[in-house]
Motif scaffolding. Structure first.
Motif, PDB file in Angstrom:
ATOM      1  N   LEU A  23       0.836  -1.196   0.000  1.00 22.27           N
ATOM      2  CA  LEU A  23       0.000   0.000   0.000  1.00 22.27           C
ATOM      3  C   LEU A  23       0.872   1.248   0.000  1.00 22.27           C
ATOM      4  CD1 LEU A  23      -2.456  -0.988   2.890  1.00 22.27           C
ATOM      5  CD2 LEU A  23      -2.633  -1.605   0.473  1.00 22.27           C
ATOM      6  N   VAL A  24       0.407   2.250  -0.737  1.00 24.09           N
ATOM      7  CA  VAL A  24       0.939   3.604  -0.617  1.00 24.09           C
ATOM      8  C   VAL A  24      -0.124   4.413   0.124  1.00 24.09           C
ATOM      9  CG1 VAL A  24       1.806   5.631  -1.819  1.00 24.09           C
ATOM     10  CG2 VAL A  24       2.193   3.358  -2.786  1.00 24.09           C
ATOM     11  N   VAL A  25       0.274   4.990   1.259  1.00 24.20           N
ATOM     12  CA  VAL A  25      -0.649   5.747   2.112  1.00 24.20           C
ATOM     13  C   VAL A  25      -0.168   7.195   2.151  1.00 24.20           C
ATOM     14  CG1 VAL A  25      -1.741   5.884   4.377  1.00 24.20           C
ATOM     15  CG2 VAL A  25      -0.984   3.655   3.498  1.00 24.20           C
ATOM     16  N   TRP A  26      -1.090   8.139   1.999  1.00 29.40           N
ATOM     17  CA  TRP A  26      -0.678   9.545   2.014  1.00 29.40           C
ATOM     18  C   TRP A  26      -1.742  10.425   2.658  1.00 29.40           C
ATOM     19  CZ3 TRP A  26      -2.495   7.038  -2.302  1.00 29.40           C
ATOM     20  CH2 TRP A  26      -3.609   7.608  -2.941  1.00 29.40           C
ATOM     21  N   ASP A  27      -1.284  11.583   3.102  1.00 27.07           N
ATOM     22  CA  ASP A  27      -2.180  12.637   3.559  1.00 27.07           C
ATOM     23  C   ASP A  27      -1.653  13.945   2.983  1.00 27.07           C
ATOM     24  OD1 ASP A  27      -0.034  13.441   5.179  1.00 27.07           O
ATOM     25  OD2 ASP A  27      -0.782  12.320   6.893  1.00 27.07           O
TER      26      ASP A  27
END
Length: 794
Positions: free
Chosen positions: A284-288
């Protein structure tokens, strides 16, 4: 793609700019209607220059801040593109594409139909249009409003993750899953959503209860096939930390199976989201709005991405946000920001990324750009050109394209990136599916060639440790040149089901990916960085049973037609228990291709077939576990030699008759299977109430056999293994038995034969009596004469 690149290169040389005009032969269509639920959508049925539409159709709009690009994972030329309007192509935009139309009745209150979310599942495109889920089939052009979701329920998002291995049951199950939800959760301590198992046609409501309160709704969702679960990203209202929560889409209630658990991770900004990378590995690539993180284990642990730059400590600056994230099956990902920067990254612990030094800035406005990976791992930038400002129904999609050559850009990064530490990473198992049955083990080997004097660390990960357990070894194989020694990295896999108690092994069925990769792979490595295998704890597709026979020829059985007497079979398969058999004789054509030669048995001999396990045409072993047989036509010409007490049963054994009677429509194929088998050797509350009941289970480990009735003919048996701890498969086979030796029945009734015999005996006695009465003197004379002669001689 090579042809595409060739055309692009020539166009660029001729025009001095990279300009590709993409028109569409697609047009407005009226889909085939399917009841009141159906809505129309484009069907590519009319010429592009003369689109036709009517008052019942309305342009499908898209109001997102950034353009949307969705690719069908299994059909690489199928894309959905949205910017202002929405476009669907099945030829990679190589022909003109018109905007999509939908029924103006979808909003239901005069509002403009607006696309909020879309995903591909199987052969379907599933979309959320103004709060309503509609499903469109790409092949049949059937389009309906999805059922199972209440009319007053507003849906904001749909999600799926496709699986592209054809004819695989586990893959088809994953490929048909679609999640629909409202990202503004109405309940603070639960996740309410709808799940479709048939690629978006119908949904069922589900609820996942939590032990904490959610902040700001659901941040994202996906299907994790490697965990047999759907997952949601939410924020904990107490700690402001992100956490993934999982809900199994299969019935997995066994307490011995570990459930996935996610560790909370820090969230520094807002607008948190995630992308599951291509390949279904659970990465997974997780971003904010502040940072980007990466997970190699389906969100169970999330680690901040390392930025390879002396000038940057954070990937996103103030006022900058992630516009799009893409990935490929090689462990690479790319990020497009709202300021036109492109970051290229690669998985690892931790994952690494670097800003690509672009020769020229991206076209303006950046908000119109989308990116995608090419088959050669370069990045292609797509953006519209010559777009009209108005939403004219005759508007065609025109795309311009530029290619960013990743390795060229990486070579210009300052400070220079670490060189690649290995020369090759090769594995024959890459991108293959391996099935493991109960008791099996699997070894997978990758060959690694490091650079001279380099010692490389490797990463071996299984995505679902509840399915398989892993140990690894490393073997030095050969020295190529001075300082370069190749080695084999070996993964030893065994099934967690083998550690579970008997009767519970099916709880550990499922799929897990295994990934071997370099632990700290440089972004400069342009060759293969990882090898991936998909390991399925389940039934191997070609595993089956064969009955051992004596090699012989029987050409006379080809095209043989035989007759079963009506009194010898029960077409209801209830074994004549109702006092009724067939109403007429049955003619049967012997299936020589399926059955081969029959087992020839004298009717007074006992029979127990020897059953072998095969995978394809490869012999595996003799099958010695419990199995059952049933005659495929319902014939009554056999019984069993043992009773329940003789077999040593401690509880009442199952029987064909009781199991078939429990079904609404008796079907031997489903009445008695491994899923419902219960051994009578185990004690239950009832105990052995009828010890004289025939014992109908055969095995090489017991002495029970088949006893044949006095009948000359052919019986065809299905054989099926019922021991649930032997194999995940419902192992089946078929064989024929030819019975001989019974004397033919007389055509004269027995009563007549008795009468004839008695009459004949009486006639003989009567004849003797009459003879004695009619000629008594002759007998006396003969006696006297003999006596006198004797005296005279004396």
């Amino acid at each position: 793609m090579e042809f595409f690149a060739f055309v692009v290169m020539n166009v660029r040389l001729l025009l001095g700019t990279f300009f590709i005009v993409v028109f569409s032969c697609n047009s407005i269509f009226g889909a085939s209607y399917d009841g009141d639920m159906q809505t129309p959508i484009n069907q590519w049925s009319t010429p592009a220059d003369t689109p036709s539409y009517d008052d019942h159709l309305a342009l499908l709009n898209y109001e997102g801040d950034h353009p949307l690009l969705k690719q069908h994972s299994c059909k690489n030329s199928t894309f959905l593109y949205a910017r202002g309007l929405v476009y669907l192509t099945t030829d990679d935009f190589s022909s003109p594409t018109d905007p999509l139309y939908v029924s103006s009745n979808i909003p239901g209150d005069g509002r403009i139909p607006v696309l909020h979310s879309a995903t591909f599942a199987g052969s379907n495109l599933v979309m959320v249009v103004t709060g309503v889920v509609i499903t469109y089939n790409l092949q049949t052009h059937r389009v309906v409003r999805a059922s199972g979701i209440p009319q007053d329920m507003i849906i904001t998002n749909v999600a799926s993750h496709q699986c592209c291995f054809e004819d695989r049951e586990w893959c088809q199950k994953q490929d048909g899953l679609v999640i629909a939800y409202n990202n503004q959760s109405l309940n603070s301590n639960s996740v309410e959503y709808f799940l479709s198992y048939d690629a978006g046609w119908t949904f069922v409501a589900r609820q996942l209860q939590l032990d904490f309160d959610i902040k700001a709704g659901i941040s994202g969702a996906s299907v994790f096939g490697t965990l047999s679960s759907v997952a949601f990203l939410v924020l904990n209202d107490d700690s402001d930390e992100g956490i993934f929560i999982y809900d199994s889409y299969i019935d997995q209630t066994n307490a011995n199976i570990a459930k996935p658990v996610s560790l909370p991770f820090a969230v520094t900004g807002n607008q948190t989201s995630f992308l599951q990378v291509e390949g279904g590995l659970g990465c997974l690539v997780v971003w904010d709005s502040k940072d980007v993180s990466y997970s190699t284990v389906s969100g169970k642990a999330v680690v901040k991405v390392t930025i390879l730059s002396d000038m940057q400590s954070s990937l996103l600056n103030d006022g900058e946000a992630v516009q799009q994230v893409i990935s490929n099956k090689n462990g690479d990902f790319a990020i497009l920001t709202t300021t036109g920067d492109i970051y290229f990254g690669r998985e690892g612990i931790p994952a690494k990324t670097v800003k690509l030094p672009l020769k020229d800035p991206l076209p303006s406005p950046i908000s119109s750009c989308v990116i995608r990976f090419t088959p050669t791992n370069n990045i292609q930038v797509l953006y519209p050109g010559n777009m009209f400002e108005d939403n004219s129904p005759t508007k065609k999609l025109q795309l311009m394209s530029e290619t960013i050559y990743v390795q060229q850009c990486l070579s210009k990064v300052t400070p220079a990136l670490t060189k690649c530490q290995h020369q090759g990473f090769d594995a024959a198992f890459h991108d293959q599916v391996f099935y493991m049955d109960i008791g099996q083990q699997l070894n997978l080997t990758a060959r690694v060639i490091p650079n001279a004097w380099e010692d490389i660390s490797y990463m071996v990960i299984v995505s679902n440790p509840g399915i398989v357990s892993l140990t690894t070894t490393r073997e030095i194989t050969e020295r190529l040149v001075k300082g370069v020694t190749t080695s084999n990295l070996i993964a030893h896999l065994s099934l967690m089901s083998d550690t579970l108690p008997n009767g519970d092994k099916d709880a550990a069925r499922g799929m897990s990916s295994l990934r071997m990769s370099v632990y700290d792979s440089s972004l400069m490595c342009h060759h293969k960085q990882q090898a991936v295998a998909y390991v399925v704890a389940g039934c191997p597709p070609n595993r089956h049973l064969r009955i051992r026979k004596i090699d012989e020829t029987c050409d006379h059985m080809r095209n043989l037609e035989y007759t079963i007497d009506k009194n010898m079979y029960d077409p209801s398969f209830l074994m004549g228990s109702n006092g009724v058999t067939a109403s007429e004789d049955k003619k049967v054509l012997y299936d020589y291709r399926q059955l081969g030669c029959p087992i020839v048995v004298y009717y007074q001999d006992l029979l127990k077939p020897v059953v072998d396990l095969y995978e394809g045409d490869e012999f595996i072993e003799e099958m010695k576990e419990d199995f059952i047989v049933s005659e495929i036509h319902g014939m009554l010409a056999y019984s069993y030699t043992q009773t329940a007490s003789q077999a040593g049963c401690r509880s009442q054994p199952q029987s064909w008759l009781s199991l078939l009677k429990a079904q609404d429509t008796p079907d031997p194929a489903t009445a008695w299977t491994r899923q419902i088998y219960r051994s009578c050797m185990e004690v239950d509350e009832i105990g052995l109430s009828n010890p004289d009941q025939p014992y109908e289970v055969l095995s090489s480990q017991n002495s029970n056999q088949l006893s044949l009735s006095p009948y000359n003919g052919i019986l065809v048996f299905n054989v099926s293994v019922v021991n649930p701890d032997y194999s995940f498969c419902q192992l089946r086979g078929q064989f024929a038995v030819q019975v001989y030796g019974t004397l033919p029945k007389s055509t004269i009734p027995p009563l007549h034969i008795m009468l004839y015999t008695c009459g004949l005996g009486l006639a003989v006695l009567l004849a003797f009596y009459i003879t004695q009465k009619l000629w008594p003197d002759d007998a006396d004379d003969a006696g006297g004469k003999g006596a006198g002669d004797a005296q005279e001689i004396q």
